[in-house]
Design an enzyme around this catalytic site. Sequence first.
Site, PDB file in Angstrom:
ATOM      1  N   ASP A  63      -3.674   3.318   7.975  1.00 43.93           N
ATOM      2  CA  ASP A  63      -2.423   3.698   7.295  1.00 43.93           C
ATOM      3  C   ASP A  63      -2.106   5.170   7.514  1.00 43.93           C
ATOM      4  O   ASP A  63      -1.606   5.865   6.638  1.00 43.93           O
ATOM      5  CB  ASP A  63      -2.486   3.342   5.798  1.00 43.93           C
ATOM      6  CG  ASP A  63      -2.549   1.834   5.575  1.00 43.93           C
ATOM      7  OD1 ASP A  63      -2.213   1.079   6.511  1.00 43.93           O
ATOM      8  OD2 ASP A  63      -2.943   1.409   4.473  1.00 43.93           O
ATOM      9  N   HIS A 118       4.120   0.894   4.401  1.00 50.42           N
ATOM     10  CA  HIS A 118       2.709   0.726   4.000  1.00 50.42           C
ATOM     11  C   HIS A 118       1.737   1.168   5.105  1.00 50.42           C
ATOM     12  O   HIS A 118       0.531   1.257   4.849  1.00 50.42           O
ATOM     13  CB  HIS A 118       2.403  -0.708   3.534  1.00 50.42           C
ATOM     14  CG  HIS A 118       2.349  -1.744   4.610  1.00 50.42           C
ATOM     15  ND1 HIS A 118       1.872  -3.023   4.380  1.00 50.42           N
ATOM     16  CD2 HIS A 118       2.714  -1.721   5.907  1.00 50.42           C
ATOM     17  CE1 HIS A 118       1.934  -3.734   5.496  1.00 50.42           C
ATOM     18  NE2 HIS A 118       2.444  -2.977   6.435  1.00 50.42           N
ATOM     19  N   ASP A 142      -6.880  -6.381   2.351  1.00 52.20           N
ATOM     20  CA  ASP A 142      -7.228  -6.774   3.725  1.00 52.20           C
ATOM     21  C   ASP A 142      -8.495  -6.087   4.234  1.00 52.20           C
ATOM     22  O   ASP A 142      -8.954  -6.366   5.349  1.00 52.20           O
ATOM     23  CB  ASP A 142      -6.043  -6.602   4.682  1.00 52.20           C
ATOM     24  CG  ASP A 142      -5.607  -5.160   4.914  1.00 52.20           C
ATOM     25  OD1 ASP A 142      -6.464  -4.257   4.939  1.00 52.20           O
ATOM     26  OD2 ASP A 142      -4.385  -4.946   5.097  1.00 52.20           O
ATOM     27  N   ASP A 146      -7.286  -1.825  -0.481  1.00 52.56           N
ATOM     28  CA  ASP A 146      -6.380  -2.749   0.209  1.00 52.56           C
ATOM     29  C   ASP A 146      -7.144  -4.072   0.376  1.00 52.56           C
ATOM     30  O   ASP A 146      -8.254  -4.091   0.933  1.00 52.56           O
ATOM     31  CB  ASP A 146      -6.011  -2.144   1.574  1.00 52.56           C
ATOM     32  CG  ASP A 146      -4.981  -2.957   2.342  1.00 52.56           C
ATOM     33  OD1 ASP A 146      -4.986  -4.203   2.219  1.00 52.56           O
ATOM     34  OD2 ASP A 146      -4.202  -2.345   3.095  1.00 52.56           O
ATOM     35  N   ASP A 158     -10.027  -0.420   3.572  1.00 50.59           N
ATOM     36  CA  ASP A 158      -8.877  -0.986   4.284  1.00 50.59           C
ATOM     37  C   ASP A 158      -9.310  -1.427   5.673  1.00 50.59           C
ATOM     38  O   ASP A 158     -10.217  -0.838   6.270  1.00 50.59           O
ATOM     39  CB  ASP A 158      -7.808   0.131   4.419  1.00 50.59           C
ATOM     40  CG  ASP A 158      -6.388  -0.390   4.564  1.00 50.59           C
ATOM     41  OD1 ASP A 158      -6.190  -1.407   5.245  1.00 50.59           O
ATOM     42  OD2 ASP A 158      -5.483   0.259   4.006  1.00 50.59           O
ATOM     43  N   GLU A 212      -1.718  -4.943  -1.699  1.00 48.52           N
ATOM     44  CA  GLU A 212      -1.536  -5.891  -0.598  1.00 48.52           C
ATOM     45  C   GLU A 212      -1.982  -7.318  -0.919  1.00 48.52           C
ATOM     46  O   GLU A 212      -2.111  -8.142  -0.014  1.00 48.52           O
ATOM     47  CB  GLU A 212      -2.217  -5.401   0.705  1.00 48.52           C
ATOM     48  CG  GLU A 212      -1.671  -4.074   1.227  1.00 48.52           C
ATOM     49  CD  GLU A 212      -0.274  -4.143   1.840  1.00 48.52           C
ATOM     50  OE1 GLU A 212       0.167  -5.269   2.173  1.00 48.52           O
ATOM     51  OE2 GLU A 212       0.374  -3.089   1.958  1.00 48.52           O
ATOM     52  N   HIS A 243       0.804  -1.227   0.000  1.00 52.38           N
ATOM     53  CA  HIS A 243       0.000   0.000   0.000  1.00 52.38           C
ATOM     54  C   HIS A 243       0.835   1.275   0.000  1.00 52.38           C
ATOM     55  O   HIS A 243       0.288   2.369  -0.188  1.00 52.38           O
ATOM     56  CB  HIS A 243      -0.990  -0.008   1.176  1.00 52.38           C
ATOM     57  CG  HIS A 243      -2.307   0.617   0.845  1.00 52.38           C
ATOM     58  ND1 HIS A 243      -3.446   0.438   1.599  1.00 52.38           N
ATOM     59  CD2 HIS A 243      -2.672   1.442  -0.185  1.00 52.38           C
ATOM     60  CE1 HIS A 243      -4.451   1.118   1.051  1.00 52.38           C
ATOM     61  NE2 HIS A 243      -4.003   1.747  -0.031  1.00 52.38           N
ATOM     62  N   HIS A 295      -7.096  -1.124   7.899  1.00 50.93           N
ATOM     63  CA  HIS A 295      -6.191  -0.232   8.640  1.00 50.93           C
ATOM     64  C   HIS A 295      -6.370   1.218   8.191  1.00 50.93           C
ATOM     65  O   HIS A 295      -6.838   1.470   7.072  1.00 50.93           O
ATOM     66  CB  HIS A 295      -4.733  -0.640   8.399  1.00 50.93           C
ATOM     67  CG  HIS A 295      -4.467  -2.099   8.618  1.00 50.93           C
ATOM     68  ND1 HIS A 295      -4.553  -3.025   7.594  1.00 50.93           N
ATOM     69  CD2 HIS A 295      -4.145  -2.785   9.738  1.00 50.93           C
ATOM     70  CE1 HIS A 295      -4.282  -4.222   8.083  1.00 50.93           C
ATOM     71  NE2 HIS A 295      -4.046  -4.118   9.382  1.00 50.93           N
TER      72      HIS A 295
HETATM   73  N1  LIG Z   1      -1.304  -1.357   4.264  1.00 50.87           N
HETATM   74  C1  LIG Z   1      -1.298  -2.107   5.351  1.00 50.87           C
HETATM   75  N2  LIG Z   1      -1.609  -3.385   5.280  1.00 50.87           N
HETATM   76  N3  LIG Z   1      -0.961  -1.530   6.500  1.00 50.87           N
HETATM   77  C2  LIG Z   1      -0.858  -2.190   7.766  1.00 50.87           C
HETATM   78  C3  LIG Z   1      -0.381  -1.235   8.831  1.00 50.87           C
HETATM   79  C4  LIG Z   1      -0.253  -1.908  10.169  1.00 50.87           C
HETATM   80  C5  LIG Z   1       0.218  -0.993  11.304  1.00 50.87           C
HETATM   81  N4  LIG Z   1      -0.769   0.012  11.594  1.00 50.87           N
HETATM   82  C6  LIG Z   1       1.568  -0.352  10.963  1.00 50.87           C
HETATM   83  O1  LIG Z   1       1.677   0.842  10.896  1.00 50.87           O
HETATM   84  O2  LIG Z   1       2.526  -1.046  10.776  1.00 50.87           O
HETATM   85 MN   LIG Z   2      -3.543  -0.373   3.628  1.00 52.48          MN
HETATM   86 MN   LIG Z   3      -4.604  -2.836   5.405  1.00 53.82          MN
END
Ligand SMILES: NC(=[NH2+])NCCC[C@H](N)C(=O)O
Ligand SMILES: [Mn+2]
Ligand SMILES: [Mn+2]
Length: 325
Positions: free
Chosen positions: A143, A156, A248, A246, A139, A291, A112, A141
């Site tokens: 991010d 990411h 996920d 994303d 997502d 991702e 990402h 998350h």
């Molecule tokens: N694009 C993603 N899958 N991001 C996951 C981030 C997970 C966590 N918040 C981090 O900063 O590491």
């Molecule tokens: Mn993401």
């Molecule tokens: Mn994510």
Amino acid sequence: MPSQPDLTAASLHTPISLIGVPTDIGAGRLGAAMGPDALRVAQLGPALSELGCEVRDLGNLAGPANQRKPRDAEHGNLRNFGEAVAWNQAVHDAVHGQLAAGRMPLMLGGDHSLAVGSISAVARHCRDTGKRLYVLWLDAHADFNTPDTSPSGNIHGIPVACLSGLGPRELTHLAGFAPALGPQSLCQIGLRSVDAQEKHLIKTHNIDVFDMRAIDELGMRETMLRALAPLAGCDPSQTHLHLSFDVDFLDPEIAPGTGTTVRGGPNYREAQLCMEMIADTGLLGSIDIVELNPALDLRNQTAELVVDLVQSLFGKSTLVKDLRR
Ligand SMILES: NC(=[NH2+])NCCC[C@H](N)C(=O)O
Ligand SMILES: [Mn+2]
Ligand SMILES: [Mn+2]
């Protein structure tokens, strides 16, 4: 009965450019660099041609090798900073070029972090053409970490902060100005794993968020009606909708092929409805698919699911009594 969208609107006819971004430099685990090929194996291009889209696969962008390094105090305590900047410059240039040529860039990620480059380019294009930009960020998350708050050092986890003007200059200023994205131009959907300091930033930046609790309570239809409400009545020739998807975002039961799964995401029908309602706006101008990690997938099922969902973004529908599709 909701009013029927105008399916002759621009996005159905904009020619599509597939751009592979084979990198996992921003992720904590290896594998997303194989995402572009998994999407090709799952027949993404032909699936879009079948719907009447003009599709050109531009192949994969080139970038620095995947030399994974530890966190680096000289670069904001991030991992693989120089490599991530180089990838994002390549993404920015490719996306800006395709938009200038009147084509719709569809990024085949890749992790990402590439969204810094793609969305910076879209923001620059919108500034050049006077269009209004709106980004939907699907997502698990947020991010929204900054180099200071990131628990992992993985790039990411910071793209939304960079696009909001927080982070190293090499990533905040790819478009030549910052922030690339104002808070009024971003809406996040599906969040269910947000770090404590990210919550604070989301609040102070006043970002529109529909987390999984909201989706549970409102349902996907009402969630999307509200998420897309700022676009109501927009002139398609003056508006650019960017989707950053994303993998996920999806429930891991249906989409195991990604590196940071979080249970409790949208199911198949909810995800389809989400895509169909985005398609109905007729405003889609660019897309990141990120991702996807084939090393964690089962017989390419997640890639095939993504292709199915992307078809819904381009007009495939379960509506029986709509003869225009
Ligand atoms: N694009 C993603 N899958 N991001 C996951 C981030 C997970 C966590 N918040 C981090 O900063 O590491
Ligand atoms: Mn993401
Ligand atoms: Mn994510």
